[in-house]
Enzyme design. Structure first.
Site, short mmCIF file in Angstrom:
data_model
loop_
_atom_site.label_atom_id
_atom_site.label_comp_id
_atom_site.label_asym_id
_atom_site.label_seq_id
_atom_site.Cartn_x
_atom_site.Cartn_y
_atom_site.Cartn_z
N ARG A 175 1.97 -78.21 -16.95
CA ARG A 175 1.98 -78.71 -15.57
C ARG A 175 3.33 -78.39 -14.95
O ARG A 175 4.14 -77.68 -15.52
CB ARG A 175 1.71 -80.23 -15.53
CG ARG A 175 0.25 -80.64 -15.71
CD ARG A 175 -0.66 -80.20 -14.57
NE ARG A 175 -0.27 -80.64 -13.26
CZ ARG A 175 -0.56 -81.80 -12.71
NH1 ARG A 175 -1.27 -82.70 -13.38
NH2 ARG A 175 -0.17 -82.11 -11.50
N CYS A 230 4.62 -87.81 -3.83
CA CYS A 230 5.68 -86.89 -3.44
C CYS A 230 6.80 -87.62 -2.69
O CYS A 230 7.94 -87.17 -2.70
CB CYS A 230 5.11 -85.78 -2.56
SG CYS A 230 3.97 -84.68 -3.44
N GLY A 231 6.48 -88.72 -2.07
CA GLY A 231 7.48 -89.53 -1.38
C GLY A 231 8.18 -90.53 -2.26
O GLY A 231 8.91 -91.39 -1.78
#
Length: 540
Positions: A180, A442-443
């Protein structure tokens, strides 16, 4: 390669994504882009859509429309003046003027088409920039100290180390098929500018006496990551000298490539391997792959955590020079603003602009005598030196506007929320609010004082509506690092501002002077805040 020997003979053990990667390496998409640009989006087979991630591209929502979102790597957040102008013009010419700063210090474009990509890559390459590896199962851009080289709080300048490691992994087909994504942090800033514990691999400042001489180097942490099952990185019992960082990074990436899990994609991050092995076994494998013994840990030099905020004017370690930190509201600006920032940075500094993992910027190398004129520039009426508390400490992911994974809108929601709170309540300490549109985070919702995660909620009146779950008490503070905890109950997006206002009124009334929100949560307990939220929602 070892991973091919381990996995290729038994595809029944592999996820479908892994099988596809064995048939076509992610970096191979780079050989196809010129052809696809000539033939158009309709010529791209759907099975190749995912491979564009290795080129730093995601298809926007809806995918069928053929617009791409691009991330451009900005290692340790340093942008030269020439690079800033190039980025601004790409956004202006192709991206409808939208420029985003990400929580990994990258620059993000939107609205790009396949036909535009060859020229974009040409422009990026001409100024030493790349989007290769900004996404995909590959070593990503390296986050670090945005003040590297000018920082009074760094043990050493890490710019050369970051660039050496970054350059090694760029387009490196030996490491282009990891299980990943693989995220690295390298920083010698003692206030943890690199957010060590949420990276797959982090090098943090340390010292150790070796042969009677105190050496500056790094400790190593492995296996951090967020998403729906977050883990804090664990420290290995090793001390790494600066000239060993690249080879240690290669060895740890090799371990992940060869031993990381590939059966189930949701359990393929390095954090799961570390959780199963533990730091002692991982250290043994590191020494085996690295080929030499490494010294045991030295003295950890990390101090109080700075979450990436450098507002105001500060002296550099170079006499007579300063850096100024500014707020870019929710990390979004337009191309004209970036051009203006580049012009201002060149007029008053050395032209550089530096990006922070708080989605803000720093302008460095400003002489004492130019500071007053710098901060008087009109651009800093919006991109402010001393922002109001809530807008200045709010972080947002891309959200449903462009992202296929998001469930809710985030950028504009965060901005309006922060502005409402700034208008209705004043606190004596900042409260960090991070909003995310889905569990992928993502934040970086988990490390916030207040984390807001978007969900869909069924209502009798309007059916499915956008809503948020509230999490409290996250931090990467050295001795107390923890992810925030979820409060029960979902809040409709339209009610979120007033609900949080009332929650902060309780905080303001009950807090000790100067007490941070994290310390407040630890003192009163999550159960107390849950009770307050229950009361607020009952009256809403």
């Amino acid at each position: 390669m070892a991973y091919e020997k381990i996995w290729a003979n038994d595809e029944s053990k592999l996820s479908k994504e892994e099988i596809h990667k064995l048939k076509k390496d992610g970096l191979d998409i780079l050989n196809d882009i010129d052809r696809y640009a000539k033939e158009g989006f309709a010529s791209i087979p759907q099975e190749d859509w995912g491979h564009f991630k290795w080129a730093g591209l995601y298809l926007q929502k809806p995918k069928e429309a053929g617009y791409f979102m691009m991330r451009v790597n900005i290692p340790t957040g340093i942008i030269t003046n020439e690079q800033a102008i190039t980025l601004a013009n790409i956004g202006k010419d192709y991206g409808r003027g939208v420029i985003d700063i990400t929580t990994r210090q990258a620059i993000q474009f939107h609205w790009l088409t396949i036909e535009q990509l060859p020229d974009i890559y040409k422009r990026l390459g001409e100024v030493g920039l790349s989007s290769i590896g900004a996404c995909g199962d590959i070593p990503r851009t390296i986050v670090g100290n945005p003040l590297a080289g000018i920082d009074r709080n760094e043990l050493m300048d890490t710019r050369a180390i970051v660039n050496e490691v970054y350059d090694f992994f760029q387009r490196n087909e030996d490491f282009s098929n990891l299980p990943r994504k693989f995220k690295m942090s390298i920083s010698a800033n003692v206030q943890n500018a690199g957010h060590d514990l949420i990276n797959c691999l982090a090098f943090t400042p340390a010292t150790k006496e070796i042969n009677g001489v105190e050496q500056i180097g790094f400790h190593v942490k492995v296996g951090g990551g967020l998403s729906s099952k977050p883990y804090l990185a664990e420290e290995l019992d090793v001390f790494v000298l600066p000239d060993q960082v690249k080879d240690v990074a290669i060895a740890i990436t090799t371990i992940y490539r060869d031993y990381g899990y590939r059966q189930k994609r949701h359990r393929a991050r390095l954090k799961f391997l570390m959780a199963d092995w533990g730091p002692e076994k991982f250290r043994e494998k590191l020494i085996e792959v690295y080929g030499h013994e490494l010294p045991s840990k030295g003295v950890d030099k990390l101090e109080k955590w700075n979450a990436g905020y450098f507002y105001g004017v500060h002296e550099q370690k170079q006499a007579g020079l300063n850096y100024a930190g500014f707020n870019v509201p929710v990390g979004r600006m337009n191309s004209e603003e970036l051009i203006t920032l580049a012009e201002v940075a060149k007029k008053y500094g050395n032209g550089e602009i530096r990006t922070c993992n708080s989605q803000n910027i720093v302008i460095p190398n400003v002489p004492d005598e130019k500071i007053a004129a710098l901060i008087a520039e009109p651009i800093f009426e919006k991109i402010t030196l001393q922002p109001k508390s809530f807008i200045g400490y709010s972080v947002s992911c891309t959200g449903i506007e462009y992202c296929n994974l998001a469930l809710v809108e985030t950028k504009e929601t965060t901005r309006k929320l922060a502005e409402y709170l700034d208008d209705h309540i004043q606190l004596d300490v900042p409260v960090r609010i991070h909003m995310v549109g889905c569990p992928n985070s993502c934040g970086q919702r988990q490390i916030a004082d207040i984390g807001l995660q978007g969900v869909l909620m069924k209502t009798k009146e309007a059916g499915m509506v956008e809503a948020f779950e509230i999490y409290v008490g996250g931090t990467l503070e050295k001795e107390h690092a923890q992810f925030n905890e979820k409060l029960k109950g979902r809040v409709m997006s339209e009610k979120l501002p007033t609900v949080l206002k009332d929650l902060f009124k309780f905080f303001k009334a009950e807090k000790i002077a100067g007490e941070t929100f994290y310390d407040f949560v630890q003192r009163v307990g999550v159960a107390t805040l849950q009770g307050q939220l229950d009361n607020i929602l009952a009256e809403a």
